[in-house]
Design an enzyme around this catalytic site. Structure first.
Site, PDB file in Angstrom:
ATOM      1  CE  LYS A 183      11.848  19.710 -10.505  1.00 52.16           C
ATOM      2  NZ  LYS A 183      10.523  20.118 -10.974  1.00 52.16           N
ATOM      3  CG  HIS A 221      -1.657  -1.238   1.477  1.00 53.30           C
ATOM      4  ND1 HIS A 221      -2.905  -1.531   0.991  1.00 53.30           N
ATOM      5  CD2 HIS A 221      -1.257  -2.327   2.177  1.00 53.30           C
ATOM      6  CE1 HIS A 221      -3.264  -2.748   1.383  1.00 53.30           C
ATOM      7  NE2 HIS A 221      -2.271  -3.254   2.102  1.00 53.30           N
ATOM      8  CD  GLU A 279       8.653  12.798 -15.157  1.00 53.50           C
ATOM      9  OE1 GLU A 279       9.792  13.298 -15.253  1.00 53.50           O
ATOM     10  OE2 GLU A 279       7.624  13.475 -15.072  1.00 53.50           O
ATOM     11  CB  SER A 339      13.404  22.820 -14.612  1.00 53.45           C
ATOM     12  OG  SER A 339      12.647  24.018 -14.681  1.00 53.45           O
TER      13      SER A 339
END
Ligand code: ARG
Length: 463
Positions: A288, A161, A295, A282
């Site tokens: 970043k 979970h 992704e 970024s």
């Protein structure tokens, strides 16, 4: 005589050429040119067989062979002018062959049809992709095994979970994916075995009256045998669907690992650092470092599974044998194959380059009362409590630790004995995460000794 603008391959009964829109919807050359090499291999096998069976003369077959090689090299060097008017790769190649060798080119299509031709080309193309997937999966598995090898005994939290459950080892987590990709690999091998039969010679749908030798062409193309039913041979695309479903399952596995990498590389987790080579920055936030490859791999399942569904819908309800609907099979498979191979390669690169943050993994492993099950098991083993009672006692101790804002090993013996008088100081031995993982020696368990056995097994298997 038909209008000059009608198709030179099949225009005999036509008085006029197709409308531009008709040509646009009908043509597949824009994408099926990717099967040029397979198409020419099929034609070469067919030509050699026609000569061996005395259906064409040896000199015609020789002209076809040389001409086809010329056409192939033109395509490979980019010197080939593909024509939409010629619809597809089959007719583009044949028309060019006619320009190169003249009259014998017209004899190549004896005893075959574009229906068995396209089925053959496509099988050969998918078979190549299955071989590429096999290589890609093995490379990824090797990278995972190497990660497992270096961190066989590093502890980290195991989750259910996405809540801390029990400590596990980094090696164990890596090897879980090795098992998943190994099943993908076995599905690939299995699919390849099943699809490796030759449609060539099924002709349009019914076979042919020419004395062809389908075993000969099957062998020449590396197929195990010819397909036994000509209607089936030209009309099923289950091999492509099997490819897409194997790819979908594998992309699903990739997406799960990609998701973990996205989470693990975040500032909140810091379980892994992805290399600069597999991260991006970024344009506005200078600090970043984004896990874009992970992704994108996570997202690839969308188009791959989409292709699977799309082709299933194309094939559903089609009567035997060939229908033009089936021309819609290729783009789906091409796109899915490209993206599956890319995802496998990108994942391999990320895994090879990434470094696990052992201290962060270990710190997280001890948090969240991760050894509560070890405590309950100790109560069963040492005090002979029924497991349900042990579970209850442990629950009370967790609540106490929570109240005191500390971890289980930080409770005093007095604290422990206030919940169950029988507890002794020996209990503290099982509350450490290293002891916890070391104790889980059951087959398939997370103990470093078990993980090392699996690492050794897979190193051998992948060598
Ligand atoms: N381009 C066609 C396809 O991809 C080749 C087969 C055409 N056969 C036919 N009978 N029109 O399916």
């Amino acid at each position: 005589m038909s209008d000059k603008s009608s198709n030179q391959m099949w225009g005999g009964r036509f008085a006029a050429g197709p409308d531009a829109i008709m040509e646009a919807i009908n043509a597949s050359i824009g994408f099926d040119k990717r099967m040029a090499a397979q198409d020419i291999a099929g034609s070469r096998a067919h030509a050699a067989m026609l000569a061996a069976k005395g259906i064409v003369t040896p000199s015609d077959a020789e002209a076809m062979r040389e001409g086809l090689l010329t056409v192939l090299s033109e395509i490979e060097t980019g010197d080939f002018a593909f024509s939409t008017a010629l619809e597809d790769i089959h007719m583009n190649v044949e028309a060019r062959l006619k320009e190169v060798i003249g009259e014998p080119a017209g004899r190549l299509h004896t005893g075959r049809s574009r229906n068995d031709q396209v089925a053959t080309d496509f099988r050969l193309w998918v078979r190549d992709q299955l071989d590429a997937a096999e290589a890609g999966l093995k490379a990824l598995m090797r990278a995972l095994v190497a990660q497992a090898d270096s961190g066989a005994d590093w502890v980290m939290p195991g989750f259910t979970h996405l809540q801390t459950a029990q400590p596990v080892t980094w090696g164990h987590h890596m090897m879980a994916y090795v098992e998943m990709f190994a099943r993908d690999l076995s599905r690939v091998q299995d699919a390849r075995k099943r699809m490796n039969e030759s449609p060539l010679g099924a002709a349009a749908l019914a076979g042919t009256s020419f004395p062809i030798d389908r075993d000969m062409t099957a062998t020449a193309l590396g197929f195990d045998c010819p397909m036994a039913n000509s209607l089936d041979a030209v009309s099923d695309r289950d091999f492509a669907l099997e490819f897409l479903s194997v790819a979908s399952i594998s992309a699903m596995h990739l997406s799960r690992f990609a998701e973990e990498l996205v989470i693990w590389s975040s500032a909140q987790f810091r379980f892994v650092t992805l290399s600069d080579r597999f991260s991006t920055g970024s344009s506005i936030m200078p600090q970043k470092k984004n896990p874009d490859a992970a992704e994108l791999i996570r997202a690839k399942i969308g188009r791959i599974f989409g292709a699977n569904v799309a082709l299933m819908m194309v094939m559903k309800g089609l009567p035997l044998a060939y229908s033009k609907d089936m021309q819609e099979d290729k783009e789906q498979v091409f796109d899915a194959a490209d993206n599956w191979m890319l995802a496998l390669a990108a994942m391999e690169g990320m895994v090879k380059d990434m470094s696990a943050n052992q201290p962060a993994l270990e710190a997280a492993a001890s948090a969240g009362f991760s050894t509560a099950t070890d405590l309950a098991d100790w109560l069963v083993r040492e005090l002979d409590l029924p497991f349900r009672d042990a579970h209850h006692v442990t629950g009370s101790l967790v609540a106490m630790a929570e109240q005191k804002d500390c971890d289980l090993p930080d409770l005093s013996l007095d604290d422990m004995q206030s919940v169950h008088a029988g507890i002794t100081a020996a209990v503290f031995d099982v509350l450490g995460v290293h002891n916890s993982v070391a104790s889980r020696t059951s087959y398939g368990g997370t103990a470093p000794v078990r993980v090392r056995e699996q690492v050794a097994r897979w190193k051998d298997a992948l060598a």
